[in-house]
Design an enzyme around this catalytic site. Structure first.
Site, PDB file in Angstrom:
ATOM      1  N   ARG A 102      37.648  39.951  44.055  1.00 17.28           N
ATOM      2  CA  ARG A 102      37.942  38.548  43.726  1.00 17.28           C
ATOM      3  C   ARG A 102      36.767  37.668  44.100  1.00 17.28           C
ATOM      4  O   ARG A 102      36.267  37.709  45.224  1.00 17.28           O
ATOM      5  CB  ARG A 102      39.202  38.079  44.468  1.00 17.28           C
ATOM      6  CG  ARG A 102      39.488  36.570  44.378  1.00 17.28           C
ATOM      7  CD  ARG A 102      40.095  36.187  43.045  1.00 17.28           C
ATOM      8  NE  ARG A 102      40.226  34.765  42.840  1.00 17.28           N
ATOM      9  CZ  ARG A 102      41.337  34.064  43.021  1.00 17.28           C
ATOM     10  NH1 ARG A 102      42.414  34.645  43.459  1.00 17.28           N
ATOM     11  NH2 ARG A 102      41.359  32.775  42.761  1.00 17.28           N
ATOM     12  N   ARG A 111      40.207  36.127  37.148  1.00 19.15           N
ATOM     13  CA  ARG A 111      40.151  36.810  38.447  1.00 19.15           C
ATOM     14  C   ARG A 111      40.634  38.251  38.361  1.00 19.15           C
ATOM     15  O   ARG A 111      41.522  38.558  37.567  1.00 19.15           O
ATOM     16  CB  ARG A 111      40.958  36.053  39.489  1.00 19.15           C
ATOM     17  CG  ARG A 111      42.429  35.938  39.126  1.00 19.15           C
ATOM     18  CD  ARG A 111      43.064  34.711  39.679  1.00 19.15           C
ATOM     19  NE  ARG A 111      42.644  33.580  38.900  1.00 19.15           N
ATOM     20  CZ  ARG A 111      43.313  32.455  38.790  1.00 19.15           C
ATOM     21  NH1 ARG A 111      44.429  32.281  39.429  1.00 19.15           N
ATOM     22  NH2 ARG A 111      42.882  31.469  38.061  1.00 19.15           N
ATOM     23  N   ASP A 114      44.865  37.820  42.170  1.00 18.25           N
ATOM     24  CA  ASP A 114      45.320  36.599  42.833  1.00 18.25           C
ATOM     25  C   ASP A 114      46.619  36.943  43.542  1.00 18.25           C
ATOM     26  O   ASP A 114      47.545  37.469  42.917  1.00 18.25           O
ATOM     27  CB  ASP A 114      45.542  35.494  41.798  1.00 18.25           C
ATOM     28  CG  ASP A 114      45.849  34.145  42.429  1.00 18.25           C
ATOM     29  OD1 ASP A 114      45.407  33.902  43.572  1.00 18.25           O
ATOM     30  OD2 ASP A 114      46.521  33.326  41.777  1.00 18.25           O
ATOM     31  N   ASP A 116      49.522  35.213  46.102  1.00 24.73           N
ATOM     32  CA  ASP A 116      50.024  33.976  46.691  1.00 24.73           C
ATOM     33  C   ASP A 116      51.339  34.242  47.409  1.00 24.73           C
ATOM     34  O   ASP A 116      52.223  34.918  46.867  1.00 24.73           O
ATOM     35  CB  ASP A 116      50.290  32.915  45.612  1.00 24.73           C
ATOM     36  CG  ASP A 116      49.021  32.377  44.987  1.00 24.73           C
ATOM     37  OD1 ASP A 116      48.061  32.107  45.729  1.00 24.73           O
ATOM     38  OD2 ASP A 116      49.001  32.228  43.749  1.00 24.73           O
TER      39      ASP A 116
END
Length: 180
Positions: A102, A111, A114, A116
């Site tokens: 990344r 990307r 990712d 989260d």
């Protein structure tokens, strides 16, 4: 002599013990082989210390948020149980992202991966660089669709049940990928 043979029971102190928390991690990729990136990230999540991968959603292909001119994404959500606190968990997720190549060139750039934290138990966290529940999760079908697949009854603090929240987003661009 004591009825138990004279031995005393010794219990271990619980000093420093951290509680187990159910957390949900959103995964996304649109570079390289996105499905492979997601599967690799799931293995990395399962390998985190004091953490267990409980379940994972299907993979979904969808257009990038905001109509950006870039490849489509593959997204999923993982449910984990962890004793790692929210800030340390974020740090571990960023390490996994970096380990998979990344690069943060600019906001919303394509990307390789990712990750989260979208939910961390029923906690609300407001710290620099860390907001839980994720501040845009309620607008994102690519989070709510896979989250509803694995945890429709989970309550997003201050917002409601996931299955109900899903009704408020346009999920027409979400395509469930075949497993395998």
């Amino acid at each position: 002599m004591k009825a138990d043979g004279g031995r005393r029971k010794v219990s271990k102190p619980v000093t420093g013990h951290r509680s187990l928390v159910t957390a949900f991690i959103a995964l996304g990729s649109n570079l390289g082989d996105p499905a492979r990136q997601i599967h690799s990230a799931l293995r990395a999540l399962a390998a985190l210390p004091e953490t267990r991968l409980v379940r994972q959603s299907s993979l979904y292909r969808n257009p990038p948020a905001g109509g950006l001119d870039q490849p489509e994404f593959v997204n999923a959500v993982a449910q984990i149980e962890t004793c790692i606190g929210p800030r340390e968990l974020l740090d571990r997720l960023l390490e996994i992202e970096r380990g998979q190549g990344r690069v943060r060139d600019y906001p919303n750039a394509p990307r390789t991966l990712d990750l989260d934290i979208v939910l961390y138990g029923d906690q609300v966290v407001r710290e620099p660089g860390l907001i839980i529940p994720h501040p845009r999760m309620l607008e994102r079908a690519f989070v709510l669709v896979p989250l509803a697949e694995i945890a429709p009854a989970f309550v997003v603090p201050g917002s409601g049940r996931v299955a109900v929240l899903l009704r408020n987003v346009n999920a027409s661009g979400m395509i469930k990928l075949a497993s395998g």
